[in-house]
Write an enzyme that holds these catalytic residues in place. Structure first.
Site, PDB file in Angstrom:
ATOM      1  CE  LYS A   1      -4.252  -1.536   2.329  1.00  0.00           C
ATOM      2  NZ  LYS A   1      -5.202  -1.229   3.425  1.00  0.00           N
TER       3      LYS A   1
ATOM      4  CG  ASP B   1     -14.240   2.453   5.838  1.00  0.00           C
ATOM      5  OD1 ASP B   1     -15.437   2.673   5.593  1.00  0.00           O
ATOM      6  OD2 ASP B   1     -13.425   2.109   4.963  1.00  0.00           O
TER       7      ASP B   1
END
Length: 421
Positions: free
Chosen positions: A147, A314
């Site tokens: 990432k 989230d």
């Protein structure tokens, strides 16, 4: 009475009924809405009161901390390695149920160095999901997820708790925080500076290379910018290398085994004009206790505490491995250090259940030492410091909130709220 008078009287009666009905509607439903809001506000007021009167043991350092600190520092200390293949075999043998790695193992320091140093031999887009991710193969054929960095450490993400892109260092911080709190359900993660030209583009497959823009200025200097392939990926939002083509990112160990994805009972609507039932119903957990296994519920409450500390709001779905919850995908943390979204803790304050082992562990790291030990563990990481001082203060502040909520639940349930599952 003539026909005209009857019609007028009927209209007046209808209007009067409509007005009375509207008044009843607004009085009933607005009072009901205020009742829901009052219960949430009452909880917030209770927590403020509890925090003002926390016992000294929550504010001072626990003497037991030093024993845990020394063991953790020894276990995660960087160590040289000789055979990466053997270390990957060990790492792939470690996972059991939702525990990705053991509490203590002398190979951990070597494995972390392996992830930091092993050459990247192949790269491709990892198209699934909403965020930009790459699939990398290291020299011993081990696959990891990469990432990239989107934001500087001190950027404040405004908006909803789930706003913005992933914060790459949050994944590393989550790994060390999980190790400290004995939530060893996160993937093993390290930070790494990668060369976008020599390590990613040069080793990328054709599809990946097509998602990297190369621009040359008048002096012949190249700039490489990656936009990748994912649900929200596009050429307008790119990750670009510096003058040497380097970018920051994190390498995430891929946990072996079959993962099942499940919808969270505390999922948000992701619509600003519509709230989920759990957001207003303080008795929401009552029905869940009757239809969900206690061990799963306890897992989700542990996850809620973990997510609250780092402000990851989230987790709309969660993954399970061998029917136990794992903490995959922790990048939506540390968005705004000045905000504490209490509703992330809803599983705890609505259910008033908690593992006894979790409660004992949380108390070990009282008095401001939680961020201190994570900071010391992560000093060897290439991306240190992982978070700003403001974010560290936020973590410590939220730990006090967790203490206050547990005290509130103990007032209601007593010691029976603690489970040994």
């Amino acid at each position: 009475m003539n026909k005209r008078s009857v019609i007028i009287a009927g209209i007046v009666a209808s209007l009067l009924g409509l007005v009375l009905g509207a008044n009843f509607y607004f009085m009933y439903y607005l009072s009901a809405e205020e009742g829901h809001l009052a219960s949430v506000r009452a909880l917030e007021n209770m927590i403020r009161h509890k925090m003002r009167h926390l016992k000294p043991n929550y504010l001072n350092r626990n003497p037991r901390f030093f024993m845990f600190r020394n063991k953790l520092l020894k276990n995660y200390k960087a160590a040289p390695y000789e055979n990466a293949s053997v270390l990957w075999d060990i790492a792939n043998w470690w996972p059991h149920e939702n525990e990705v790695y053991p509490l203590y193992d002398s190979s951990m320091g070597q494995l972390l160095e392996t992830m930091r140093r092993e050459p990247i031999t192949r790269v491709s887009n990892l198209g699934r999901g909403t965020q930009l991710k790459l699939l990398m193969k290291l020299s011993q054929q081990q696959k990891v997820i990469f990432k990239p960095q989107w934001y500087p450490r001190d950027e404040v993400i405004e908006g909803m708790v789930y706003s913005g892109k992933d914060r790459h260092t949050a994944e590393v911080y989550a790994f060390y925080l999980g190790a400290v709190l004995d939530f060893r359900w996160t993937p093993i993660v390290v930070g790494r500076v990668v060369n976008l030209k020599k390590e990613i583009y040069a080793n990328g497959d054709q599809e990946l290379q097509q998602t990297i823009n190369i621009e040359t200025d008048e002096e012949g200097k190249e700039t490489y910018c990656l936009f990748g392939k994912c649900h929200y990926c596009n050429e307008e939002e790119t990750v670009c290398g510096d003058e040497k083509h380097n970018i920051e990112g994190v390498l995430i160990y891929i946990v072996p085994g079959t993962m099942a994805k499940r919808r969270s009972p505390w999922q948000r609507t992701y619509k600003e004009d519509r709230r989920a039932p759990w957001e207003d119903d303080m008795t929401y957990c009552k029905a869940l206790k009757n239809k969900m296994e206690t061990i799963r519920l306890l897992d989700l409450i542990d996850v809620a505490i973990f997510d609250y500390l780092i402000q990851n709001g989230d987790r709309h779905h969660y993954e399970t491995r061998e029917e136990r919850v794992v903490l995959i995908d922790n990048g939506k943390a540390f968005g705004n250090p000045n905000k504490d979204h209490l509703d992330i803790l809803a599983p705890l304050y609505q259910c008033c259940l908690l593992r006894k082992s979790t409660w004992d562990r949380l108390q070990v790291f009282s008095g401001g030492v939680l961020t201190e030990i994570v900071d010391r563990l992560s000093k060897q990481d290439a991306l240190y410091p992982l978070i700003t001082d403001k974010h560290k203060k936020g973590v410590e502040r939220r730990l006090l909130v967790v203490y206050a909520v547990v005290e509130h639940c103990m007032d209601i349930e007593g010691d029976k709220m603690f489970k040994t599952l």
